[in-house]
Design a protein around this motif. Structure first.
Motif, PDB file in Angstrom:
ATOM      1  N   ILE A 235       3.134 -39.372  -8.523  1.00 29.91           N
ATOM      2  CA  ILE A 235       2.763 -38.934  -7.171  1.00 29.91           C
ATOM      3  C   ILE A 235       2.253 -37.493  -7.203  1.00 29.91           C
ATOM      4  O   ILE A 235       1.218 -37.170  -6.606  1.00 29.91           O
ATOM      5  CB  ILE A 235       3.955 -39.074  -6.205  1.00 29.91           C
ATOM      6  CG1 ILE A 235       4.280 -40.554  -6.003  1.00 29.91           C
ATOM      7  CG2 ILE A 235       3.677 -38.382  -4.876  1.00 29.91           C
ATOM      8  CD1 ILE A 235       5.627 -40.799  -5.333  1.00 29.91           C
ATOM      9  N   ALA A 236       2.964 -36.629  -7.910  1.00 29.10           N
ATOM     10  CA  ALA A 236       2.561 -35.220  -7.989  1.00 29.10           C
ATOM     11  C   ALA A 236       1.193 -35.074  -8.651  1.00 29.10           C
ATOM     12  O   ALA A 236       0.345 -34.306  -8.177  1.00 29.10           O
ATOM     13  CB  ALA A 236       3.606 -34.411  -8.754  1.00 29.10           C
ATOM     14  N   GLY A 237       0.980 -35.812  -9.724  1.00 24.67           N
ATOM     15  CA  GLY A 237      -0.305 -35.746 -10.411  1.00 24.67           C
ATOM     16  C   GLY A 237      -1.445 -36.238  -9.534  1.00 24.67           C
ATOM     17  O   GLY A 237      -2.512 -35.613  -9.468  1.00 24.67           O
ATOM     18  N   ALA A 238      -1.227 -37.355  -8.854  1.00 25.70           N
ATOM     19  CA  ALA A 238      -2.268 -37.895  -7.977  1.00 25.70           C
ATOM     20  C   ALA A 238      -2.536 -36.950  -6.807  1.00 25.70           C
ATOM     21  O   ALA A 238      -3.691 -36.731  -6.433  1.00 25.70           O
ATOM     22  CB  ALA A 238      -1.845 -39.273  -7.462  1.00 25.70           C
ATOM     23  N   THR A 239      -1.487 -36.370  -6.253  1.00 31.36           N
ATOM     24  CA  THR A 239      -1.633 -35.443  -5.133  1.00 31.36           C
ATOM     25  C   THR A 239      -2.447 -34.212  -5.539  1.00 31.36           C
ATOM     26  O   THR A 239      -3.218 -33.671  -4.753  1.00 31.36           O
ATOM     27  CB  THR A 239      -0.243 -35.016  -4.608  1.00 31.36           C
ATOM     28  OG1 THR A 239       0.466 -36.198  -4.200  1.00 31.36           O
ATOM     29  CG2 THR A 239      -0.347 -34.081  -3.438  1.00 31.36           C
TER      30      THR A 239
ATOM     31  N   VAL B 132      -6.457 -36.064  -6.891  1.00 35.07           N
ATOM     32  CA  VAL B 132      -7.354 -36.822  -6.012  1.00 35.07           C
ATOM     33  C   VAL B 132      -8.196 -35.911  -5.112  1.00 35.07           C
ATOM     34  O   VAL B 132      -9.408 -36.143  -4.983  1.00 35.07           O
ATOM     35  CB  VAL B 132      -6.577 -37.890  -5.212  1.00 35.07           C
ATOM     36  CG1 VAL B 132      -7.457 -38.537  -4.150  1.00 35.07           C
ATOM     37  CG2 VAL B 132      -6.032 -38.953  -6.164  1.00 35.07           C
ATOM     38  N   PRO B 133      -7.639 -34.878  -4.505  1.00 33.15           N
ATOM     39  CA  PRO B 133      -8.502 -34.010  -3.674  1.00 33.15           C
ATOM     40  C   PRO B 133      -9.656 -33.363  -4.451  1.00 33.15           C
ATOM     41  O   PRO B 133     -10.698 -33.051  -3.872  1.00 33.15           O
ATOM     42  CB  PRO B 133      -7.534 -32.941  -3.148  1.00 33.15           C
ATOM     43  CG  PRO B 133      -6.206 -33.624  -3.138  1.00 33.15           C
ATOM     44  CD  PRO B 133      -6.229 -34.504  -4.365  1.00 33.15           C
TER      45      PRO B 133
ATOM     46  N   GLY C 229     -16.540 -35.763  -3.199  1.00 32.85           N
ATOM     47  CA  GLY C 229     -17.964 -35.595  -3.465  1.00 32.85           C
ATOM     48  C   GLY C 229     -18.423 -36.037  -4.846  1.00 32.85           C
ATOM     49  O   GLY C 229     -19.615 -36.009  -5.135  1.00 32.85           O
ATOM     50  N   ARG C 230     -17.524 -36.441  -5.688  1.00 29.52           N
ATOM     51  CA  ARG C 230     -17.906 -36.883  -7.036  1.00 29.52           C
ATOM     52  C   ARG C 230     -18.434 -38.311  -6.972  1.00 29.52           C
ATOM     53  O   ARG C 230     -17.951 -39.135  -6.209  1.00 29.52           O
ATOM     54  CB  ARG C 230     -16.700 -36.850  -7.978  1.00 29.52           C
ATOM     55  CG  ARG C 230     -16.056 -35.493  -8.105  1.00 29.52           C
ATOM     56  CD  ARG C 230     -16.500 -34.803  -9.384  1.00 29.52           C
ATOM     57  NE  ARG C 230     -15.973 -33.461  -9.467  1.00 29.52           N
ATOM     58  CZ  ARG C 230     -14.912 -33.114 -10.167  1.00 29.52           C
ATOM     59  NH1 ARG C 230     -14.249 -34.012 -10.861  1.00 29.52           N
ATOM     60  NH2 ARG C 230     -14.518 -31.859 -10.198  1.00 29.52           N
TER      61      ARG C 230
END
Length: 101
Positions: free
Chosen positions: A42-46, A49-50, A54-55
């Motif tokens: 969860i911490a890694g994705a949080t 992901v932001p 735009g990618r």
């Protein structure tokens, strides 16, 4: 009259079998490890992901992420089942999925 006096346990100390204490400790550590793995994801994705705003991704990259997310969802379901039922067996379909077959 105190509860311990009523039971005739006045002055006795509680003694837990050392093997029971060690098993309990191992179960608590396993639980803490499970929660830590989930929290780490969860911490890694949080964090990550932001950064993707735009990618643009290639079709192959979409496919790769889709494959990994399929494994992740199946693994999360396996964890839920194990916690709810105590059954930790890895069924063959999940094993094949995780192996990439």
């Amino acid at each position: 009259m105190a509860a311990d006096e009523a039971d005739g346990d006045e002055g006795t100390e509680r003694f837990d079998d050392p093997a029971t204490v060690v098993r309990r400790w191992h179960r608590q550590m396993d639980f803490a490890d499970l929660v830590a793995v989930c929290q780490g994801f969860i911490a890694g994705a949080t964090r990550l992901v932001p950064k993707l705003r735009g990618r643009e991704f290639t079709e192959r990259q979409h496919e790769q992420v889709g494959n990994v997310l399929e494994k992740l969802r199946a693994t999360a379901h396996w964890i839920e089942t194990a916690v709810a039922t105590g059954q930790t067996d890895l069924d063959e379909a999940l094993a094949q999925l995780l192996r990439g077959e």
